[in-house]
Design a protein around this motif. Structure first.
Motif, PDB file in Angstrom:
ATOM      1  N   ARG A   1      -3.131   4.590   3.654  1.00  0.00           N
ATOM      2  CA  ARG A   1      -2.300   3.948   2.631  1.00  0.00           C
ATOM      3  C   ARG A   1      -1.929   2.528   3.052  1.00  0.00           C
TER       4      ARG A   1
ATOM      5  N   TYR B   1      -8.366   0.013 -14.877  1.00  0.00           N
ATOM      6  CA  TYR B   1      -7.700   1.013 -14.027  1.00  0.00           C
ATOM      7  C   TYR B   1      -6.534   1.626 -14.808  1.00  0.00           C
TER       8      TYR B   1
ATOM      9  N   GLY C   1      -0.392   1.184   0.405  1.00  0.00           N
ATOM     10  CA  GLY C   1      -1.478   1.310  -0.562  1.00  0.00           C
ATOM     11  C   GLY C   1      -1.338   0.229  -1.614  1.00  0.00           C
ATOM     12  N   SER C   2      -2.475  -0.183  -2.206  1.00  0.00           N
ATOM     13  CA  SER C   2      -2.348  -1.243  -3.209  1.00  0.00           C
ATOM     14  C   SER C   2      -1.677  -0.729  -4.464  1.00  0.00           C
ATOM     15  N   ASP C   3      -1.667   0.579  -4.681  1.00  0.00           N
ATOM     16  CA  ASP C   3      -0.915   1.099  -5.830  1.00  0.00           C
ATOM     17  C   ASP C   3       0.560   0.699  -5.739  1.00  0.00           C
TER      18      ASP C   3
ATOM     19  N   ALA D   1      -8.847  -5.500 -13.164  1.00  0.00           N
ATOM     20  CA  ALA D   1      -9.535  -5.323 -11.890  1.00  0.00           C
ATOM     21  C   ALA D   1     -10.839  -6.109 -11.938  1.00  0.00           C
TER      22      ALA D   1
ATOM     23  N   ALA E   1      -9.811  -4.327  -5.652  1.00  0.00           N
ATOM     24  CA  ALA E   1     -10.037  -3.112  -4.858  1.00  0.00           C
ATOM     25  C   ALA E   1     -11.494  -2.982  -4.415  1.00  0.00           C
ATOM     26  N   TYR E   2     -12.427  -3.495  -5.249  1.00  0.00           N
ATOM     27  CA  TYR E   2     -13.863  -3.286  -4.970  1.00  0.00           C
ATOM     28  C   TYR E   2     -14.612  -4.575  -4.667  1.00  0.00           C
TER      29      TYR E   2
ATOM     30  N   LEU F   1       0.810  -3.028  -6.454  1.00  0.00           N
ATOM     31  CA  LEU F   1       0.696  -3.230  -7.903  1.00  0.00           C
ATOM     32  C   LEU F   1       2.016  -2.892  -8.600  1.00  0.00           C
TER      33      LEU F   1
ATOM     34  N   THR G   1      -7.134  -3.738  -1.122  1.00  0.00           N
ATOM     35  CA  THR G   1      -6.819  -2.463  -0.474  1.00  0.00           C
ATOM     36  C   THR G   1      -7.706  -2.212   0.742  1.00  0.00           C
TER      37      THR G   1
ATOM     38  N   ASP H   1      -6.958  -7.467  -9.480  1.00  0.00           N
ATOM     39  CA  ASP H   1      -7.009  -6.318  -8.563  1.00  0.00           C
ATOM     40  C   ASP H   1      -8.422  -6.251  -7.977  1.00  0.00           C
TER      41      ASP H   1
ATOM     42  N   SER I   1      -8.438   0.880   1.296  1.00  0.00           N
ATOM     43  CA  SER I   1      -8.867   2.252   0.985  1.00  0.00           C
ATOM     44  C   SER I   1     -10.364   2.396   0.758  1.00  0.00           C
ATOM     45  N   LYS I   2     -11.016   1.368   0.229  1.00  0.00           N
ATOM     46  CA  LYS I   2     -12.397   1.532  -0.201  1.00  0.00           C
ATOM     47  C   LYS I   2     -13.351   0.951   0.859  1.00  0.00           C
TER      48      LYS I   2
ATOM     49  N   ALA J   1     -12.707  -1.545 -13.054  1.00  0.00           N
ATOM     50  CA  ALA J   1     -12.827  -0.102 -12.889  1.00  0.00           C
ATOM     51  C   ALA J   1     -12.518   0.534 -14.247  1.00  0.00           C
TER      52      ALA J   1
HETATM   53  C1  LIG Z   1      -8.531   2.679  -5.639  1.00  0.00           C
HETATM   54  C2  LIG Z   1      -7.900   1.630  -6.478  1.00  0.00           C
HETATM   55  C3  LIG Z   1      -6.613   1.156  -6.210  1.00  0.00           C
HETATM   56  C4  LIG Z   1      -5.694   1.866  -5.265  1.00  0.00           C
HETATM   57  O1  LIG Z   1      -5.887   1.646  -3.984  1.00  0.00           O
HETATM   58  P1  LIG Z   1      -4.870   2.183  -2.891  1.00  0.00           P
HETATM   59  O2  LIG Z   1      -4.764   1.030  -1.979  1.00  0.00           O
HETATM   60  O3  LIG Z   1      -5.544   3.366  -2.283  1.00  0.00           O
HETATM   61  O4  LIG Z   1      -3.568   2.535  -3.535  1.00  0.00           O
HETATM   62  C5  LIG Z   1      -6.136   0.101  -6.935  1.00  0.00           C
HETATM   63  N1  LIG Z   1      -6.852  -0.460  -7.927  1.00  0.00           N
HETATM   64  C6  LIG Z   1      -8.066  -0.004  -8.250  1.00  0.00           C
HETATM   65  C7  LIG Z   1      -8.810  -0.639  -9.368  1.00  0.00           C
HETATM   66  C8  LIG Z   1      -8.613   1.069  -7.543  1.00  0.00           C
HETATM   67  O5  LIG Z   1      -9.787   1.563  -7.902  1.00  0.00           O
END
Ligand SMILES: *Cc1c(COP(=O)(O)O)cnc(C)c1O
Length: 350
Positions: free
Chosen positions: A217, A111, A85-87, A151, A182-183, A90, A206, A180, A208-209, A155
């Motif tokens: 993950r 975030y 996971g990107s968490d 981010a 993520a989006y 990070l 990530t 970051d 994830s989205k 976010a």
């Molecule tokens: C969802 C999100 C993450 C985490 O993503 P994972 O890969 O699911 O851990 C990281 N940064 C931001 C800004 C997010 O919204």
């Protein structure tokens, strides 16, 4: 609190993730997951991997997956780090790159996991206010710092920063600028194109989205090989096998199915624009979004109460009880049917 806790653990303020309800009859628009499943090729790849090889540890440096990610971005394996996971990516970046003598800079609205990592690793940080339209002001970051983290798109606001502004921030900082993304797939320009000219930019992504694999993950970082090496050193001092066998093959399959990825992304973007118009019609102020969520407020209605009333109507959205944004709802873009359920519930409330 227990007398067995370390002083550090007693001081922590852990991140609180959005609710993952046990009930299945809810309209779940609270954690920015994809409303669509992952590519069928991902499920196929997972099934093909499900055999006795699970007794073996996975490739520790995820070389095949890193090659696939590098290929997708026109980079090489040495530019890619992958994590659980990107968490997790990070977290390793905070420990490995942001732990400097000077405080790091974070937007006041971003975030909320970033300050949590600072608490965990004892990193000092200062916040820089986003402007009255909730945009990051690049000029405000032009001061000595131990690193910059934000981010893009941000976010939970959804606002995107343009590439020249990002490049100027990287140019001005002597430390690492962590972006970051993520989006980013839902409508912003990626900082990946800055990597050849800026060895201090680290891009975090990530699956994830936009790849609909939050349950798997899988996240990654892109940057100069020396930045990547810092993350690898942290990883191999913590957990040598953070990305399991299944995640490695699923990640490769997800990247291969470009057509599916683009079709689902385009659907989400179309639904986002449709929902934004519907919310505006209900009297909401909706911030422009380059993401798979909307950030919106209604001047006549308290956001915390709206969140509660939506929950009673089986619709989950996210509310952050924080300065400047306490009157906003963060609404994940679902299918059009899910969005319609939200709009009907809101129409009864506002
Ligand atoms: C969802 C999100 C993450 C985490 O993503 P994972 O890969 O699911 O851990 C990281 N940064 C931001 C800004 C997010 O919204």
């Amino acid at each position: 609190m227990s007398r067995y806790w370390s002083p550090l653990v007693a001081r922590l303020h852990p991140y609180v993730p959005g609710e993952q309800p046990a009930e299945s009859n809810l309209v779940k628009l609270n954690t920015n997951e994809s409303p669509y499943g992952p590519s069928p090729r991902v499920l196929e790849a997972l099934r093909a991997e499900l055999d006795e090889r699970l007794r073996l540890y996975p490739p520790p440096e995820s070389d095949a997956l890193r090659d696939a990610i590098a290929h997708a971005h026109g980079l090489s394996r040495e530019n890619v780090f992958v994590g659980n996971g990107s968490d997790e990516v990070l977290a390793h970046a905070f420990l490995g790159l942001m732990n400097q003598p000077e405080p790091i800079l974070l937007p006041d609205i971003t975030y909320s996991f970033y300050p949590v990592y600072c608490g965990l690793y004892g990193i000092r940080y200062e916040t820089v206010s986003v402007d009255e339209r909730f945009a990051i002001d690049p000029a405000a970051y032009a001061r000595p710092n131990g690193g910059i983290v934000f981010a893009n798109p941000n976010a939970p606001t959804g606002c995107a920063l343009l590439l020249p502004a990002l490049a100027a921030m990287a140019q001005a900082s002597r430390r690492v600028v962590l972006v970051d993304e993520a989006y980013v797939d839902f409508g912003a320009a990626s900082a990946v194109s800055l990597l050849p000219r800026h060895d201090n930019v680290l891009v975090v992504r990530t699956f994830s989205k936009s790849r609909a694999l939050a349950g798997l993950r899988l996240g990654y970082a892109l940057g100069h090989p020396e930045l990547i090496e810092a993350l690898t050193r942290v990883k191999n001092s913590f957990n040598s096998y953070p990305v399991d066998r299944l995640a490695q093959v699923a990640g490769i399959a997800a990247l291969e199915d470009v057509a599916y990825f683009e079709a689902m992304r385009d659907r989400v973007i179309a639904s986002r624009e449709r929902l934004a118009a519907q919310l505006s019609q209900l009297g909401f102020e909706v911030l422009p979004s380059a993401t798979n969520f909307l950030f919106a407020r209604h001047l006549g209605h308290d956001a915390k109460q709206l969140t509660r009333e939506l929950r009673a109507r089986k619709v989950l959205v996210r509310h952050f009880d924080k300065p400047r944004i306490a009157q906003f709802l963060r609404i994940t873009v679902g299918t059009d049917a899910q969005c319609d359920a939200l709009v009907s519930a809101l129409a009864e409330l506002v």
